[in-house]
Each structure stands twice: as structure tokens, then as C-alpha cells.
Design an enzyme around this catalytic site. Structure first.
Site, short mmCIF file in Angstrom:
data_model
loop_
_atom_site.label_atom_id
_atom_site.label_comp_id
_atom_site.label_asym_id
_atom_site.label_seq_id
_atom_site.Cartn_x
_atom_site.Cartn_y
_atom_site.Cartn_z
N ALA A 132 -3.39 -4.01 4.15
CA ALA A 132 -3.15 -5.43 3.95
C ALA A 132 -2.22 -5.88 5.06
O ALA A 132 -1.68 -5.06 5.77
CB ALA A 132 -2.49 -5.66 2.60
N CYS A 133 -2.03 -7.18 5.21
CA CYS A 133 -1.16 -7.65 6.29
C CYS A 133 0.29 -7.23 6.03
O CYS A 133 0.69 -7.00 4.90
CB CYS A 133 -1.21 -9.16 6.39
SG CYS A 133 -2.84 -9.78 6.82
N GLY A 134 1.04 -7.17 7.11
CA GLY A 134 2.46 -6.89 6.99
C GLY A 134 3.24 -7.97 7.70
O GLY A 134 2.80 -8.48 8.73
N ARG A 161 -0.23 -1.58 7.66
CA ARG A 161 -0.64 -2.80 6.95
C ARG A 161 -1.60 -3.64 7.78
O ARG A 161 -2.19 -4.59 7.27
CB ARG A 161 0.58 -3.64 6.55
CG ARG A 161 1.56 -2.90 5.66
CD ARG A 161 2.65 -3.84 5.17
NE ARG A 161 2.14 -4.71 4.15
CZ ARG A 161 2.17 -4.45 2.84
NH1 ARG A 161 2.69 -3.34 2.41
NH2 ARG A 161 1.68 -5.31 1.99
#
Lengths: 371, 251
Positions: A16-18, A45
């Protein structure tokens, strides 16, 4: 430069994004390599399809000019854009944004920056607006025009004494590409992207910015359609193919144009549930009911954690049921916010305080000197 | 205290998680019983899927999914932990001497997770039990929303030892959709926080015996005075239906 911790095994993975950000409340300048270390701690991420940074306080020599960072996907779009700029704004100074060759980044766009101000005689059609908003609105229109009308040219950032640097790659690669270790800012945000349902292209990397607002976001805005149509009524044009763009324009609308206090604007984006409004005292109940009625179309649905920065502060906010992580740490005059605590301890091993804001509870940090 | 065993030390500084985890797995395979990790910061998946009875001490901040699918080892975290600790854990024990993040013990099937301070959102969701495999989570601080959501088995205990916001030791949607297992909460519960299909009942003698033993173990591992813990009464939450949504889809 030292690559991120991911480098030996650069491949796609579940992720997922960080995001990460820092602010010196005293306005001290922090070197770029600090934020680079923090975001590189969360390479897992992202997946190499987007990385970016926003930095505040980096252009002290032109601090009263709007710094337009413009990305040209090919040099053909450059003459048309510069012709438009010469007609529209006063250009104080322009230069190529310094970059270096990075082995893993192929065919990057071309980047220029222009330090500009609106002409003395601001365009007639803005004369009805208050003098205070006129200059900013003029720049917003300029940005919207370039993004929607000039093929291949996109304004990456347009605030004063700040800039966004973003592209396709891991964050540490983008930092390397833009030589970010040479910059010093009192606020930094950074993002490692894992694009899910929108394309991974240079304009779609985070942060998304307008004037001095910049947003990095982890999650997805399911209400994009509603938000976009609402913003279009106020002249915003969503051209960057990514949901996060609406958050930037929404904050500009609510805070700069409608003059909502920061906290209230956050309540519009992540509004309290009716079941909780019912339990509030009368005054608060009335206020929150009004916010939900008036700004129903500003409500962001879906999972998100965002950091948004502006020239005077940094704000962290997660969705109302906290479907994305957000933690904060403090040490002396520094405040750090990130998706993971290790991204904070990487650059601040012994924070005075670590806390996890509740769902929908904004973390608002402002510079001590608001001038 | 002098230790009569050898601790194998692994320096995790700047080490990618796969390299680190491979070292741990190799050491366990070789029969190491005591491993100490130094300078951990953000490495994910530590000791995931590892079996046996090795003790792993972690210095620094372990990354997400610590001890996922783990089946047997004991992990001691000297600082704090991030999200998704003990994800689908099968057996063993994880002791965290600070706070921990969201989604702890997701779908946990056995073993123990002790957290000294606060825990985040969605702790113990989808926990389950089968015969003698009864997972246990004890947290010494407060918890966020969705504590024990969709819980199907196991034991969740929340202590709020600092008595901070006593009426909101847990957040909203407490145990929503719970259909198995048991939750004990020290102090009061705001009825509005409790999800549908959950009943609050008085503790019986058998509950006190279970609670006593579990909390004594928790206090011993984390150096807490257990007498203090019992100064406040507990509430017990159980499901009132084995199929809370049975009628929603089948008429």
C-alpha cells in the site's frame, strides 16, 4: 546516494502507499536527506510506480513569487507553455530544475521552474473578487489552463517558497533524480506510491499541489466522482487522473476561498457520524450538522490517510473508521507524521512522545511564527 | 542474572527483511533456542511462519506482520510494535513492552499476545478457536474502534491500567458481529459503544479463575503489580447469538 532498504529485491509485492512528513515548528531548515531516509524505510509500501516530495522554504531568494514547477512530457509543449506564461504572468526568473541521470529512471519528462507574479492589472474577470483572493485565484486559473489546455505540460506545483518533486520510481530514486539532498526546507512530506486503480505516470505521483497546498495520500477516494463534480462548479479542473487531486482542490476551496478554519475543513472531509453528532452539545451539534449539510459533497468516502502541508503548517488526517495507518512523533520543535512508526524512529530514534490519532481526528501542527 | 545459555545475536541494521528472516529461519533450523535481534527498524514479517520453541528478543521497532502464521516461538519486543502483529498466528507467545498498532491478532487461531500499553483499531477481529486452541490477547492500555469485531472464539482482555478516559477504554463498534469467544474489560463500558448482538454479563467464579491466571502471567511477563489490576471490577462480553446475521441473508 544510499538506496532504500528495498533495493536488493526490487520486485512487485503486496503493498500500500507509504507517507511521511516532518515540520520544524521554529521554521529551522532541515536537509532533504532526512526525509529521504524516512520514506526509504517504507519502500515496501510502494512498488516503484510513483514517488514524490514537497518541500517548504526552499526558495528564499524568490519567496514572494509563485514558483511554478512545470513538467513537460515532451519538449514540443514547452514553447506553447512559455508563450502562454509570457502573456499571462510576469516572469521574474526561470531555470531548468536540476536533475541527474538515474539508471532505473528511463525517459523522464523535462522539468522547468518559473518564479512569477500576476500582472499589476489583474484580468478583468477577476475584478469582482476580493483583492486578497485575486492574486491566488489568478494563479489557480493559470495552473488550470496549462493543465487542461496545453497538451504535454503539467504544473507540478505553484506555491510560494515551496516546490513539489515527483515522478515514476521509488521515492529514493526520485530524490536522487531531483538532487533533493541539495535542498533545505522547514516542512517536508514524501510519498511512496502503489497505484491501484489509476495509472502510474509522472503527473499521477504524489504530492498533489495547488498554490502552497500539497497533499500526500494513502488510500483511495471512492467519492471521487461526487467531489470532482462539486469542484467543477467552482472552476477546478481535475486533469491528473488520480483521486488524490480532489483533496488538494477541496482544501483550497474550503480553507482559502470559503475561509473555514483548518479543523472545520477536516470535519467536512472526514465528518463525524450522525450517531456521534447526536451526542454532542447543542452548539457543536448545530455546527457539525451545518457542515454535513453544506459540505456533503466535500465528504471523502473510502479509506485514506493524508498529510497536507501549507506554508504555515502540517496536518495529518485519517478517514472516519481509520482504514489507513497514521502515527505521529514529537521531539523538541520537530513533529513527524508517517504511515509507520519505524519511518519516524529511523530519523528520530527517541521521540519525546509518540501518538496515534483517532479516526477522523486531525493532527494540526503550525509554525510558531505565523508570519 | 547470569544466563546459562548462549544467545545468538543478529544485527539487523540496514538489513532487508528477507535477509533478516532468512537468518532467523536458518538459526532456528540449526537448533538455536535464543536469538536476539539488534537495531531492528521497520523490517516486516519477522518470524513469520516459524515453528518450534525458540525465544526471539527484538531490540528496535519491528515492522508490520510480526509473528504472522507463527507456530510456537516466543517473541519479546523491548520497545513497541506496529500494525498486524500475530496475524493468523497459530501458537507461541508475543510480549510487547510498549504499545502496538492496528489489526493485532487478525484471525488469530492460537497462542498469546501481550501488549503492555495501548493498542490500535481492529484488535482481535475474526479471532477463532477450535478445541484446545484458544487464542488470547491482553492489552494493558486502551483500544481503538472495532475491538473484537466478528470475533468467533478466543479470549480478549483489555485493562486500561492508566484509567485514561475510563468510559472510552475501547472505541465504537465494540465486538460488532461477535459470535464466539469472550471479552473481558476492566472498568465500565459505555453501552453506546457496544455493537449489536453482544451481551454484557456478570463474571462467574469460573471467569475469575481464568482471569486470575491469565492476568498473573501477563503481569509477570511485563512487570506489573497484579493486585493493582484487580482493584477495579471487570465486565464480560459474550455473543447473544451464534449467527448474528443469520436472518439478514436467509429468511
Amino acid at each position: 546516494m544510499k538506496p532504500g532498504i528495498l533495493s536488493p529485491y526490487c520486485e512487485k509485492d503486496i503493498s500500500a502507499c507509504g507517507l511521511t512528513g516532518l515540520i520544524s515548528k521554529k521554521g529551522r531548515k532541515i536537509k532533504g536527506d532526512i526525509i529521504i531516509r524516512s520514506i526509504s524505510c517504507m519502500d515496501e509500501r510502494g512498488n516503484g510506480l510513483g514517488g514524490g516530495f514537497a518541500a517548504y522554504g526552499i526558495y528564499p531568494d524568490y519567496k514572494n513569487h509563485y514558483a511554478l514547477h512545470i513538467m513537460y512530457s515532451d519538449k514540443k509543449s514547452l514553447p506553447a507553455t512559455e508563450e502562454y506564461l509570457r502573456e499571462t504572468v510576469k516572469i521574474e526568473h526561470q531555470e531548468v530544475i536540476p536533475t541527474r541521470r538515474v539508471y532505473t529512471i528511463t525517459n523522464p519528462p523535462y522539468f522547468m521552474r518559473y518564479f512569477v507574479n500576476p500582472p499589476e492589472e489583474i484580468h478583468e474577470h477577476l475584478a469582482h473578487e476580493s483583492a486578497e483572493l485575486r492574486e491566488d485565484n489568478y494563479i489557480v486559473n493559470t495552473v488550470m489552463h496549462i493543465n487542461s489546455e496545453i497538451p504535454g505540460a503539467f504544473v507540478v506545483s505553484s506555491g510560494k517558497n515551496m516546490g513539489a518533486f515527483k515522478g515514476v520510481g521509488f521515492a529514493y530514486e526520485i530524490a536522487d533524480f531531483f538532487k533533493l539532498e541539495d535542498y533545505e526546507g522547514y516542512i517536508w512530506t514524501a510519498h511512496n506510491r502503489f497505484p491501484t486503480n489509476t495509472p502510474g505516470w509522472w503527473g499521477g505521483a504524489h504530492p498533489f499541489t495547488l498554490l502552497d497546498w500539497s497533499i500526500v495520500h494513502n488510500g483511495e477516494i471512492s467519492s471521487y466522482g461526487i467531489n470532482k463534480r462539486y469542484l467543477e462548479m467552482f472552476g477546478y479542473k481535475c486533469t491528473l487522473l488520480t483521486d488524490t487531486e480532489v483533496v488538494t482542490y477541496m482544501l483550497d476551496l474550503l480553507i482559502r476561498r470559503h475561509k473555514l478554519p483548518l479543523r472545520l475543513a477536516c470535519s467536512a472531509l472526514a465528518s463525524p457520524f450522525w450517531k456521534d453528532i447526536k451526542k454532542m452539545d447543542d452548539e457543536e451539534k448545530k455546527l457539525m450538522t451545518a457542515v454535513r449539510m453544506v459540505y456533503g459533497s466535500a465528504l471523502l468516502n473510502g479509506p485514506f490517510a493524508i498529510l497536507f502541508a501549507h506554508s504555515k503548517g502540517l496536518v495529518g488526517l485519517s478517514d472516519r473508521v481509520k482504514l489507513r495507518p497514521l502515527v505521529a512523533g514529537e521531539k523538541d520543535d520537530m513533529v513527524y507524521m508517517a504511515s509507520e512508526e519505524s519511518a519516524i524512529t529511523e530519523i528520530c530514534p527517541n521521540p519525546d512522545r509518540v501518538y496515534r490519532p483517532d479516526a477522523g481526528e486531525p493532527l494540526i501542527v503550525e509554525l510558531e511564527n505565523q508570519n | 542474572m547470569a544466563k546459562d545459555f548462549i544467545i545468538m545475536k543478529i544485527n539487523a541494521a540496514g538489513c532487508h527483511y528477507r535477509t533478516l528472516n532468512q537468518q532467523i529461519k536458518d538459526a532456528v533450523k540449526k537448533g538455536e533456542k535464543h536469538i536476539e535481534l539488534l537495531n531492528v527498524n521497520g523490517q516486516r514479517y519477522i518470524a513469520d511462519g516459524v515453528s518450534g520453541d525458540t525465544e526471539i528478543i527484538i531490540n528496535g521497532v519491528p515492522g508490520n506482520d510480526l509473528g504472522a502464521f507463527m507456530s510456537g516461538p516466543t517473541i519479546i519486543v523491548n520497545s513497541f510494535a506496529q500494525d498486524s502483529v500475530a496475524n493468523t498466528m497459530n501458537d507461541g507467545k508475543i510480549v510487547i513492552k510498549g504499545h502496538a498498532g492496528d489489526v493485532l491478532g487478525y484471525g488469530m487461531r492460537g497462542g498469546k499476545l501481550f501488549v503492555k500499553e495501548d493498542v490500535g483499531y481492529r484488535v482481535g477481529i475474526h479471532m477463532k478457536e477450535y478445541e484446545d486452541k484458544i487464542p488470547l490477547i491482553i492489552a494493558g492500555g486502551r483500544a481503538g474502534d472495532f475491538f473484537g469485531e466478528y470475533m468467533a472464539g478466543g479470549i480478549l482482555i483489555l485493562l486500561n491500567l492508566n484509567d485514561e478516559k475510563p468510559e472510552r477504554a475501547t472505541g465504537s463498534y465494540l465486538a460488532t458481529g461477535m459470535h464466539g469467544g469472550v471479552i473481558y474489560i476492566r472498568g465500565d463500558i459505555d453501552k453506546d459503544q457496544i455493537g449489536e448482538g453482544v451481551g454484557v454479563v456478570e463474571l462467574k467464579e469460573a471467569d475469575n479463575t481464568v482471569l486470575n491466571n491469565l492476568i498473573k502471567e501477563f503481569c509477570k511477563d511485563l512487570d506489573i503489580d497484579s493486585k493493582f489490576v484487580f482493584k477495579k471490577p471487570f465486565k464480560k462480553l459474550i455473543p447473544v447469538s451464534k449467527r448474528p446475521y443469520g436472518k439478514l441473508y436467509a429468511y
